[in-house]
Design a protein around this motif. Structure first.
Motif, PDB file in Angstrom:
ATOM      1  N   GLN A  91       0.830  -1.207   0.000  1.00 50.34           N
ATOM      2  CA  GLN A  91       0.000   0.000   0.000  1.00 50.34           C
ATOM      3  C   GLN A  91       0.865   1.258   0.000  1.00 50.34           C
ATOM      4  O   GLN A  91       0.573   2.233  -0.701  1.00 50.34           O
ATOM      5  N   LYS A  92       1.963   1.212   0.770  1.00 54.36           N
ATOM      6  CA  LYS A  92       2.868   2.364   0.808  1.00 54.36           C
ATOM      7  C   LYS A  92       3.520   2.580  -0.556  1.00 54.36           C
ATOM      8  O   LYS A  92       3.621   3.718  -1.046  1.00 54.36           O
ATOM      9  N   GLU A  93       3.958   1.487  -1.204  1.00 56.99           N
ATOM     10  CA  GLU A  93       4.581   1.614  -2.521  1.00 56.99           C
ATOM     11  C   GLU A  93       3.589   2.121  -3.559  1.00 56.99           C
ATOM     12  O   GLU A  93       3.942   2.925  -4.433  1.00 56.99           O
ATOM     13  N   ALA A  94       2.333   1.656  -3.474  1.00 58.02           N
ATOM     14  CA  ALA A  94       1.310   2.156  -4.407  1.00 58.02           C
ATOM     15  C   ALA A  94       1.124   3.661  -4.247  1.00 58.02           C
ATOM     16  O   ALA A  94       0.970   4.383  -5.236  1.00 58.02           O
ATOM     17  N   ALA A  95       1.159   4.132  -3.006  1.00 58.85           N
ATOM     18  CA  ALA A  95       1.023   5.571  -2.765  1.00 58.85           C
ATOM     19  C   ALA A  95       2.206   6.338  -3.356  1.00 58.85           C
ATOM     20  O   ALA A  95       2.038   7.420  -3.936  1.00 58.85           O
ATOM     21  N   LEU A  96       3.408   5.763  -3.244  1.00 60.05           N
ATOM     22  CA  LEU A  96       4.593   6.430  -3.786  1.00 60.05           C
ATOM     23  C   LEU A  96       4.573   6.431  -5.308  1.00 60.05           C
ATOM     24  O   LEU A  96       4.989   7.417  -5.943  1.00 60.05           O
ATOM     25  N   LEU A  97       4.096   5.337  -5.909  1.00 60.84           N
ATOM     26  CA  LEU A  97       4.031   5.266  -7.370  1.00 60.84           C
ATOM     27  C   LEU A  97       3.107   6.336  -7.936  1.00 60.84           C
ATOM     28  O   LEU A  97       3.358   6.886  -9.009  1.00 60.84           O
ATOM     29  N   ARG A  98       2.023   6.632  -7.221  1.00 62.79           N
ATOM     30  CA  ARG A  98       1.082   7.671  -7.670  1.00 62.79           C
ATOM     31  C   ARG A  98       1.747   9.039  -7.771  1.00 62.79           C
ATOM     32  O   ARG A  98       1.292   9.898  -8.522  1.00 62.79           O
ATOM     33  N   GLN A  99       2.817   9.230  -7.029  1.00 60.47           N
ATOM     34  CA  GLN A  99       3.440  10.553  -6.959  1.00 60.47           C
ATOM     35  C   GLN A  99       4.230  10.918  -8.214  1.00 60.47           C
ATOM     36  O   GLN A  99       4.410  12.100  -8.504  1.00 60.47           O
ATOM     37  N   PHE A 100       4.696   9.899  -8.954  1.00 59.10           N
ATOM     38  CA  PHE A 100       5.547  10.256 -10.094  1.00 59.10           C
ATOM     39  C   PHE A 100       5.210   9.518 -11.386  1.00 59.10           C
ATOM     40  O   PHE A 100       5.785   9.820 -12.432  1.00 59.10           O
ATOM     41  N   ILE A 101       4.299   8.543 -11.349  1.00 56.05           N
ATOM     42  CA  ILE A 101       3.883   7.867 -12.582  1.00 56.05           C
ATOM     43  C   ILE A 101       2.571   8.489 -13.032  1.00 56.05           C
ATOM     44  O   ILE A 101       1.538   8.346 -12.364  1.00 56.05           O
ATOM     45  N   SER A 102       2.607   9.186 -14.153  1.00 60.83           N
ATOM     46  CA  SER A 102       1.459   9.993 -14.582  1.00 60.83           C
ATOM     47  C   SER A 102       0.210   9.155 -14.803  1.00 60.83           C
ATOM     48  O   SER A 102      -0.905   9.624 -14.557  1.00 60.83           O
ATOM     49  N   GLU A 103       0.383   7.900 -15.256  1.00 60.91           N
ATOM     50  CA  GLU A 103      -0.781   7.064 -15.522  1.00 60.91           C
ATOM     51  C   GLU A 103      -1.594   6.761 -14.270  1.00 60.91           C
ATOM     52  O   GLU A 103      -2.770   6.395 -14.356  1.00 60.91           O
ATOM     53  N   PHE A 104      -0.980   6.895 -13.085  1.00 58.31           N
ATOM     54  CA  PHE A 104      -1.650   6.528 -11.841  1.00 58.31           C
ATOM     55  C   PHE A 104      -2.161   7.737 -11.045  1.00 58.31           C
ATOM     56  O   PHE A 104      -2.798   7.562 -10.003  1.00 58.31           O
ATOM     57  N   LYS A 105      -1.902   8.937 -11.516  1.00 59.92           N
ATOM     58  CA  LYS A 105      -2.222  10.119 -10.703  1.00 59.92           C
ATOM     59  C   LYS A 105      -3.719  10.309 -10.508  1.00 59.92           C
ATOM     60  O   LYS A 105      -4.147  10.926  -9.551  1.00 59.92           O
ATOM     61  N   GLY A 106      -4.522   9.768 -11.416  1.00 60.57           N
ATOM     62  CA  GLY A 106      -5.967   9.890 -11.257  1.00 60.57           C
ATOM     63  C   GLY A 106      -6.593   8.748 -10.486  1.00 60.57           C
ATOM     64  O   GLY A 106      -7.818   8.696 -10.325  1.00 60.57           O
TER      65      GLY A 106
END
Length: 376
Positions: free
Chosen positions: A47-62
């Motif tokens: 869950q922590k890694e998923a939150a970090l991925l949202r910060q810099f991978i544009s496909e996941f920001k939404g």
């Protein structure tokens, strides 16, 4: 003193040589493209890694953290392809700053065949800046990648295909080239949106359109013809042109592997026709029962008395419900020779076709077909 002068001159020559080499290396590096992977545990990100991925991978920001976790469940990495130097460095820094392990390798330049076709693209652009060029890079999940380049005029139009250290360039007949242009005109390739779709299994496609009116680059992931008709239409038009024009067995096999990624029509038959005497029809990949009607149409297109070479040398699987259709076709008055792979041989024997009509090589199948002393 003379020796000192000679040493200085030698050092100066070596330094000038090194500067020239460095400049060329820097120039080559600036054109390089990269593949970058951000890695986590084999069961998917926490869950922590998923939150970090949202910060810099544009496909996941939404997406929410839960949605990112569900999307990447069971995966071990996220991958980008064909990144320029600056973008690859930025993403690597972003990922490593958040504690992720990163792998980077140079992409697209390791295969000499692809590098050769890239050089053809640049040469055609330099020599004929106002002519049309169409390029697709293929990056499938489970097969080797490759590329297709179509150059239209002036003079001869050509299609080039590269994969696995093999490349082939063949002319495009005028009539086929006109049909290709009509297909593209219906799509307006300079206006293709190139939606940033994402996926885990499938194929990543990087496309380039260069025409007199402008230039367009876009990427797409396994484009569905209903959701992304223009992306799929462009890719399919370029692919089918290459499929029709290709002459070499290595090229056919690469294109046939790509068919499984690009074909979104369950009823479309994996088939290639050869303008040969006797006539040759090639079926490849997989044949499921959903292709019954298409197979019936294909078999009905063959005259009952026509000698025919059926090429199943790259057929991997066939539904047993199709066996009666193959048996019925083989029983027609015209003679049929079958060039088969080991899986195809098992299927045809299962359909009741005699082993004497199955051949391991193209030459043996042709010889058997032309041997009038043999029965049908």
């Amino acid at each position: 003193m003379a020796e000192d002068t000679e040493d200085d001159e030698l050092k100066a020559k070596r330094w000038a040589w090194w500067l020239t080499v460095s400049e060329r290396l820097e120039e080559a590096s600036s054109r390089s493209v990269w593949r970058l992977r951000v890695l986590w545990g084999a069961k998917g990100p926490t869950q922590k890694e998923a939150a970090l991925l949202r910060q810099f991978i544009s496909e996941f920001k939404g997406m929410s953290i839960t949605e990112v976790g569900e999307w990447l469940a069971g995966t071990a990495w996220w991958e980008w392809r064909l990144l320029r130097n600056e973008e690859a460095r930025r993403l690597q820094q972003e990922a490593e700053a958040r504690g992720f392990r990163v792998e980077t390798v140079e992409d697209g330049l390791d295969d000499p065949a692809i590098a050769h076709v890239r050089s053809l693209l640049r040469a055609h652009r330099d020599a004929h800046s106002e002519a049309a060029r169409y390029w697709i890079s293929f990056h499938p999940s489970f097969h080797e990648g490759g590329c297709i380049l179509v150059t239209l005029g002036p003079g001869e139009s050509l299609v080039s295909v590269a994969s696995r250290a093999h490349h082939e360039t063949v002319p495009v007949p005028d009539e086929r080239g006109l049909r290709f242009l009509e297909e593209l005109a219906a799509i307006d390739p300079l206006g293709v949106p190139g939606e940033n779709q994402i996926g885990l299994d499938g194929i990543s496609l990087t496309c380039l359109v260069e025409e007199r009116q402008g230039r367009r680059e876009f990427s797409t992931w396994s484009p569905d013809p209903k959701q992304y008709p223009r992306e799929h239409g462009f890719v399919w038009a370029v692919y089918q042109l290459a499929m029709d024009a290709a002459r070499g067995p290595a090229t056919w096999r690469f294109l046939e592997e790509m068919f499984g990624y690009l074909n979104n029509n369950d009823e479309r038959l994996p088939v290639k026709h050869f303008d040969e005497v006797p006539r040759r029809i090639r079926l490849f990949g997989s044949l499921s029962s959903m292709k019954e009607k298409a197979l019936d149409t294909l078999f009905a297109s063959v005259s009952p008395d026509e000698p025919l070479l059926m090429d199943l040398s790259n057929l991997e699987r066939m539904g047993t419900l199709l066996y009666p259709r193959f048996a019925h076709f083989h029983a027609r008055p015209g003679r049929t020779a079958w060039w088969v792979s080991a899986p195809a041989a098992r299927h045809l024997l299962g359909a009741g076709i005699p082993r004497s009509h199955l051949h391991d090589t193209l030459e043996a199948a042709r010889a058997a077909l032309l041997d009038t002393s043999r029965g049908g």
